[in-house]
Design a protein around this motif. Structure first.
Motif, PDB file in Angstrom:
ATOM      1  N   PHE A 106      21.162  19.661  41.152  1.00 48.75           N
ATOM      2  CA  PHE A 106      22.053  19.065  40.940  1.00 48.75           C
ATOM      3  C   PHE A 106      23.290  19.338  40.796  1.00 48.75           C
ATOM      4  CE2 PHE A 106      19.426  21.065  37.898  1.00 48.75           C
ATOM      5  CZ  PHE A 106      20.848  21.631  37.498  1.00 48.75           C
ATOM      6  N   ILE A 154      33.610  22.424  30.567  1.00 54.17           N
ATOM      7  CA  ILE A 154      33.535  21.916  31.160  1.00 54.17           C
ATOM      8  C   ILE A 154      32.920  21.559  32.086  1.00 54.17           C
ATOM      9  CG2 ILE A 154      35.390  20.674  32.991  1.00 54.17           C
ATOM     10  CD1 ILE A 154      37.383  21.442  30.882  1.00 54.17           C
ATOM     11  N   TRP A 155      32.096  23.241  32.783  1.00 53.87           N
ATOM     12  CA  TRP A 155      31.413  23.339  33.557  1.00 53.87           C
ATOM     13  C   TRP A 155      30.010  23.100  33.468  1.00 53.87           C
ATOM     14  CZ3 TRP A 155      26.841  27.137  33.250  1.00 53.87           C
ATOM     15  CH2 TRP A 155      26.276  26.803  34.094  1.00 53.87           C
ATOM     16  N   ARG A 156      29.545  22.877  32.080  1.00 52.93           N
ATOM     17  CA  ARG A 156      28.476  22.530  31.565  1.00 52.93           C
ATOM     18  C   ARG A 156      28.278  20.991  31.230  1.00 52.93           C
ATOM     19  NH1 ARG A 156      28.874  26.262  26.787  1.00 52.93           N
ATOM     20  NH2 ARG A 156      29.750  24.118  26.038  1.00 52.93           N
ATOM     21  N   ALA A 157      29.445  20.298  31.434  1.00 54.11           N
ATOM     22  CA  ALA A 157      29.695  18.504  31.485  1.00 54.11           C
ATOM     23  C   ALA A 157      29.860  17.893  32.375  1.00 54.11           C
ATOM     24  CB  ALA A 157      31.073  18.391  30.596  1.00 54.11           C
ATOM     25  N   LYS A 158      30.180  18.892  34.125  1.00 50.08           N
ATOM     26  CA  LYS A 158      30.272  18.340  34.861  1.00 50.08           C
ATOM     27  C   LYS A 158      28.646  18.730  35.482  1.00 50.08           C
ATOM     28  CE  LYS A 158      32.876  19.343  38.359  1.00 50.08           C
ATOM     29  NZ  LYS A 158      33.239  19.524  39.797  1.00 50.08           N
ATOM     30  N   VAL A 159      28.083  20.048  34.465  1.00 46.68           N
ATOM     31  CA  VAL A 159      26.472  20.223  35.346  1.00 46.68           C
ATOM     32  C   VAL A 159      25.304  18.727  35.092  1.00 46.68           C
ATOM     33  CG1 VAL A 159      24.561  21.420  35.463  1.00 46.68           C
ATOM     34  CG2 VAL A 159      26.488  22.207  35.390  1.00 46.68           C
ATOM     35  N   ALA A 160      26.395  18.592  33.752  1.00 42.17           N
ATOM     36  CA  ALA A 160      25.020  17.374  33.577  1.00 42.17           C
ATOM     37  C   ALA A 160      25.571  16.209  34.070  1.00 42.17           C
ATOM     38  CB  ALA A 160      25.075  16.735  31.571  1.00 42.17           C
ATOM     39  N   GLY A 161      27.079  15.885  34.684  1.00 42.19           N
ATOM     40  CA  GLY A 161      27.304  14.433  35.479  1.00 42.19           C
ATOM     41  C   GLY A 161      26.697  14.967  36.862  1.00 42.19           C
ATOM     42  N   GLY A 162      26.659  16.421  37.561  1.00 36.98           N
ATOM     43  CA  GLY A 162      25.629  16.281  38.669  1.00 36.98           C
ATOM     44  C   GLY A 162      24.592  15.951  38.744  1.00 36.98           C
ATOM     45  N   MET A 163      23.633  16.294  37.767  1.00 35.20           N
ATOM     46  CA  MET A 163      22.199  15.437  37.691  1.00 35.20           C
ATOM     47  C   MET A 163      22.376  13.431  37.029  1.00 35.20           C
ATOM     48  SD  MET A 163      21.532  18.177  34.805  1.00 35.20           S
ATOM     49  CE  MET A 163      19.671  18.153  34.109  1.00 35.20           C
ATOM     50  N   ALA A 164      23.053  13.801  36.410  1.00 36.25           N
ATOM     51  CA  ALA A 164      23.369  12.476  36.243  1.00 36.25           C
ATOM     52  C   ALA A 164      23.149  11.827  37.494  1.00 36.25           C
ATOM     53  CB  ALA A 164      24.527  11.943  35.221  1.00 36.25           C
ATOM     54  N   LEU A 193      20.671  12.539  29.341  1.00 29.25           N
ATOM     55  CA  LEU A 193      21.353  13.957  30.221  1.00 29.25           C
ATOM     56  C   LEU A 193      22.300  14.232  29.139  1.00 29.25           C
ATOM     57  CD1 LEU A 193      21.068  12.862  33.620  1.00 29.25           C
ATOM     58  CD2 LEU A 193      19.449  14.412  32.816  1.00 29.25           C
ATOM     59  N   PHE A 228      25.000  17.804  27.343  1.00 30.71           N
ATOM     60  CA  PHE A 228      24.863  19.078  27.488  1.00 30.71           C
ATOM     61  C   PHE A 228      26.112  19.485  26.009  1.00 30.71           C
ATOM     62  CE2 PHE A 228      29.841  18.180  27.069  1.00 30.71           C
ATOM     63  CZ  PHE A 228      29.839  16.619  27.287  1.00 30.71           C
ATOM     64  N   ILE A 276      31.382  14.287  31.985  1.00 32.35           N
ATOM     65  CA  ILE A 276      30.262  13.611  32.665  1.00 32.35           C
ATOM     66  C   ILE A 276      30.339  12.873  34.017  1.00 32.35           C
ATOM     67  CG2 ILE A 276      27.707  13.028  32.660  1.00 32.35           C
ATOM     68  CD1 ILE A 276      27.905  13.847  30.074  1.00 32.35           C
ATOM     69  N   GLY A 298      31.558  14.323  36.823  1.00 29.72           N
ATOM     70  CA  GLY A 298      30.314  14.991  37.969  1.00 29.72           C
ATOM     71  C   GLY A 298      29.994  14.760  38.646  1.00 29.72           C
ATOM     72  N   ALA A 299      29.632  13.141  38.222  1.00 31.85           N
ATOM     73  CA  ALA A 299      28.374  12.604  38.704  1.00 31.85           C
ATOM     74  C   ALA A 299      29.337  12.223  40.235  1.00 31.85           C
ATOM     75  CB  ALA A 299      28.013  10.776  37.854  1.00 31.85           C
ATOM     76  N   LEU A 344      29.121  14.152  42.987  1.00 36.62           N
ATOM     77  CA  LEU A 344      27.984  15.214  43.425  1.00 36.62           C
ATOM     78  C   LEU A 344      28.178  13.756  44.767  1.00 36.62           C
ATOM     79  CD1 LEU A 344      24.885  16.393  43.177  1.00 36.62           C
ATOM     80  CD2 LEU A 344      24.774  13.825  43.692  1.00 36.62           C
TER      81      LEU A 344
END
Lengths: 236, 266, 326
Positions: A92, B196-206, C67, C69, C202, C205-206, C209
């Protein structure tokens, strides 16, 4: 000396009341490679999800010497590498590097060490050139390998794979099998791929309807056609 | 594994289940509107509205406990109205000295707060009964009946069709993340990573969820075209309401109007 | 303690009972008008692929809101999604998708009320989308095809969509005299200025990707993603109006109180209509306490009567089944 996996009398029901595990006991030795087979809905995935505390049933589970209880979950998740059936669920991040680095970064490793871990893990799965590639664009076979790398980067003691060869073309399947064969680590793999089971796993466990119905050397169980048929399996 | 148990619909054969979804939707809205229009402090009307709600819950055979438990989940918002007990002007009830300040609870403030809480509580109960006794396809029919545009109903329908598939996908993503959220044995390391990294990971999942949804919709579109979809959303004509449905509708609307009228008396 | 309600994870969804009927109905009318116009625009711009795309993406936004965090101390951040929906499919489709998301949350999961649904669609759909469109579009225009425009624009659009929706909730509660303006507005604005940062991160991040995997989805010239200048101005106007009205309302609660009183005046203006009805509910009882007690007794009797009847008919049914099986 401890077993890698010790499960005693494990019961689990889903919130909707469906009873998925009815008293499962299983022991796996360090560096043993065990295949878990059985029809869909037999409880294989449910069992696997107990090995790092994602699900919490009634009974005792010890993994890598630690009881699976709330206080140990962090340590257990670092020692158990779990590779899910659909690699898309595990990838992800924008790049392969970010995905493989997730585990080490979460553990708080310094940047340089993270980089080393990522490179090492990608080398093991023969994907060193993919560091900066976009995970989304890879083929299923490549995604599977990256998914395995995402857990290898945590240096786990135990590798658990759910249907590793599902959806792969013959060439990708063959190269994935070669990869699994060369990994020197405790391995529990759930699969419908009986040919792979026969080739790679000396020990086989058959599950049906939430119970373990047979557990023994793969050669012997595969020879018992009546047993296989009774649980919806086919002799390869 | 499957999240269908999130769906609040409880199949059944009670009189409330059998009532047409259109009648149920209109009556639920009318009931909530009545509760909203009931003046502050009209206690007899609130009591009768509550009795109405409990009656429906019994008739629906869902169990009053089931509805009240679910209704409690919606209560925390009530605290947003709590400050009014201090700020509504009127006769003082209690003086609370808090440090250097003096907070005064007023009688109209308390009346207002309790009324808001009651309105909210009885309204959510009826909304729960509606959702628990009506299947989503029936609700879609009801939406069409109250003239929600066809295109919007079609989006609602497709959304519902794929809702649980995608919620499942989101849960699997979270499970995969959790599985790799480990702690090292080395005591000098702190697990978790930067915020910030955790938020970005959650964003990547979204992002991966959205991307897969967009690509899935392409496949759905092709499957729809393969079955003759031409961009026009069609729907079967609405079935007629039975006499019992009509009777229930007018009787209940009349009762609600009567309650509302009597509210003016208190 | 007074801040507690504004800290709950989803203080955006207003349940029923908290808005005055007038505020609810006015916001329903606004929302319906905007939805109708969006449907028209989507029909013209996006073509026949629209239905599956919007349906499935709306489901993804609903699922994406799960989702989370970890932030700190047991709290967690998660996505609302108005900004990312706007960025991916354009403002008109985003309004429709947010309408379905908020609609299903109210209808099925009682997350937000039904009478209050118009307000919730207005807050999270209409103005959340309009302001994030305005911000994202402006920054993309400045940045051209450079990638920082996507990320900075996405972050700020997400942030403003949250803050603006929160301010609107606070103003509506204050107008309904449910929560005093001088408490609700600063509390909602303060908390959501922080929550908005989470939404922004978030969203970045989205976007990161999606930008890596499918940059074509984020091309600024993409068809259907433009809302036209009118909406751009609309988003600017909403953002400005809330930015001016909110501090004004919270520092001079009297002003808002005056507006609220005008509504109260409307309510009392209906009074004379009721004068024709005699001043008691049941003949001979003019006392309010007595009426309350009587209503209590009457209500209890109905409930018990129905409970008995249902239990009786169930037993009869069960006996019938037993007889049939014998």
């Amino acid at each position: 000396m401890h077993h890698s996996i010790e499960i005693e009398q494990l019961y689990y029901s889903y919130p909707d009341g469906h009873q998925a595990l009815r008293g499962v006991s299983l022991h796996v030795e360090p560096c043993e490679k065990v295949a878990l087979v059985g029809p869909n809905g037999a409880g294989k995935s449910t069992l696997i999800l107990h090995l790092n505390g994602i699900l919490n049933g009634r009974g005792q589970v010890r993994v890598a010497g630690l009881p699976v209880v709330k206080e140990n979950l962090g340590k257990i998740r670092a020692r158990v590498g779990m590779v899910f059936q659909n690699p898309d669920d595990q990838l992800f991040s924008p790049t392969v590097y970010d995905d493989v680095a997730f585990g080490p970064i979460y553990q708080g490793l310094p940047q340089e060490e993270v980089r080393q871990r990522v490179e090492k893990a990608l080398a093991v799965v023969n994907m060193s050139d993919y560091l900066q590639r976009v995970s989304h664009h890879l083929s299923v076979g490549e995604k599977k390998r990256i998914a395995i790398a995402t857990v290898l980067s945590m240096d786990p003691e135990i590798l658990i794979l759910d249907e590793p060869t599902a959806g792969l073309d013959p060439r990708a399947r063959r190269s994935l099998m070669k990869l699994l064969e060369n990994l020197d680590i405790t391995m529990l793999v759930s699969s419908h791929d009986m040919l792979m089971v026969r080739e790679l796993f000396p020990r086989m466990v058959i599950m049906d309807d939430g119970c373990i119905v047979a557990d023994g050397p793969t050669q012997e169980l595969m020879a018992d056609e009546a047993l296989l048929n009774a649980h919806g399996l086919e002799k390869p | 594994m499957h999240v269908h148990f999130l769906d609040p619909y409880r199949p059944g054969s009670s009189p409330i289940h059998q009532l047409d979804a259109r009648v149920k939707l209109i009556l639920t809205l009318a009931y909530i509107l009545t509760a909203a229009l009931t003046p502050i402090g009209a206690w007899p009307v609130y009591i009768l509205l509550l009795a109405w709600a409990v009656t429906i819950e019994i008739l629906s055979e869902l169990g009053v406990g089931f509805v009240l438990r679910r209704a409690a989940l919606a209560l925390p918002f009530v605290l947003a109205a709590l400050p009014v007990i201090f700020t509504a002007p009127g006769a003082a009830l209690i003086h609370l000295p808090i440090g250097p300040w003096m907070l005064t609870i007023t009688l109209p403030g308390v009346e207002r707060f309790i009324s808001i809480a009651l309105k909210s509580w009885i309204s959510v109960q009826m909304a729960i009964v509606l959702a628990a006794t009506t299947s989503f396809p029936d609700l879609l029919t009801a939406m069409r009946a109250i003239k929600v545009p066809r295109l919007l109903v079609a989006i609602f329908g497709l959304m519902w069709r794929y809702l649980f598939v995608l919620v499942d996908e989101a849960l699997r993503l979270m499970r995969a993340r959790l599985s790799r959220s480990g702690e090292s044995d080395r005591p000098d390391l702190k697990a978790g990573g930067a915020l910030i990294w955790r938020a970005k990971v959650a964003g990547g999942m979204a992002g991966s969820l959205f991307l897969r949804a967009i690509e899935r919709s392409d496949r759905i579109y092709m499957a729809m075209v393969a079955r003759g979809y031409d961009g026009e959303v069609r729907a079967a004509p609405l079935p007629r309401l039975s006499r019992r449905d009509w009777l229930t509708l007018w009787l209940c609307l009349g009762l609600l109007l009567a309650l509302l009228t009597s509210a003016a008396l208190f | 303690m007074l801040l507690a309600p504004f800290l709950s994870p989803q203080p955006m969804h207003i349940p029923d009972g908290f808005l005055s009927p007038l505020v609810s109905i006015i916001l329903w009318v606004f929302s319906i008008l905007v939805i109708a116009y969006s449907l028209k625009r989507v029909n013209e711009d996006l073509g026949e692929r629209q239905v599956p795309l919007m349906g499935v993406l709306a489901a993804a936004i609903f699922a994406g809101q799960m989702l989370n965090f970890t932030v700190a101390g047991g709290t967690s951040g998660h996505l609302m999604g108005a900004a990312i929906a706007t960025i991916l499919l354009g403002p008109w489709a985003a309004i429709l998708m947010m309408t379905t998301v908020v609609g299903v949350q109210a209808l099925i999961f009682q997350d937000g009320g039904l009478l209050a649904l118009g307000a919730n669609i207005f807050n999270m759909g209409v103005i959340g989308v309009a302001t994030s469109y305005f911000v994202y579009r402006s920054i993309r225009r400045i940045a051209g095809e450079k990638s920082w425009g996507v990320f900075l624009g996405g972050f700020l659009a997400a942030w403003i969509s949250i803050v603006v929706a929160a301010l609107a909730v606070a103003l509506q509660l204050a107008l309904s005299r449910t929560s005093p303006a001088n408490i609700a507005i600063p509390a909602m604005a303060g908390i959501h200025a922080l929550i908005g940062v989470g939404e922004g991160l978030i969203t970045i991040g989205a976007l990161a990707l999606i930008y890596a995997a499918r940059p074509d989805l984020l091309r600024s010239s993409k068809q259907g993603v433009t809302g036209g200048n009118a909406l751009w101005v609309g988003g600017l106007a909403i953002a400005l109006a809330l930015a001016i009205a909110s501090p004004l309302a919270s520092s001079h609660p009297d002003g808002l109180e005056w507006v609220a009183e005008q509504q109260g005046f409307l309510n009392t203006a209906r009074g004379p209509l009721y004068q024709i009805i005699p001043d008691y509910v049941f003949p001979g009882i003019s006392n309010q306490v007595a009426a309350t007690i009587l209503a209590g007794v009457f209500g209890t009797l109905i409930v018990f009567g129905v409970a008995l009847a249902v239990a009786y008919s169930r037993r009869k049914r069960r006996l019938g089944e037993v007889r049939q099986t014998q």
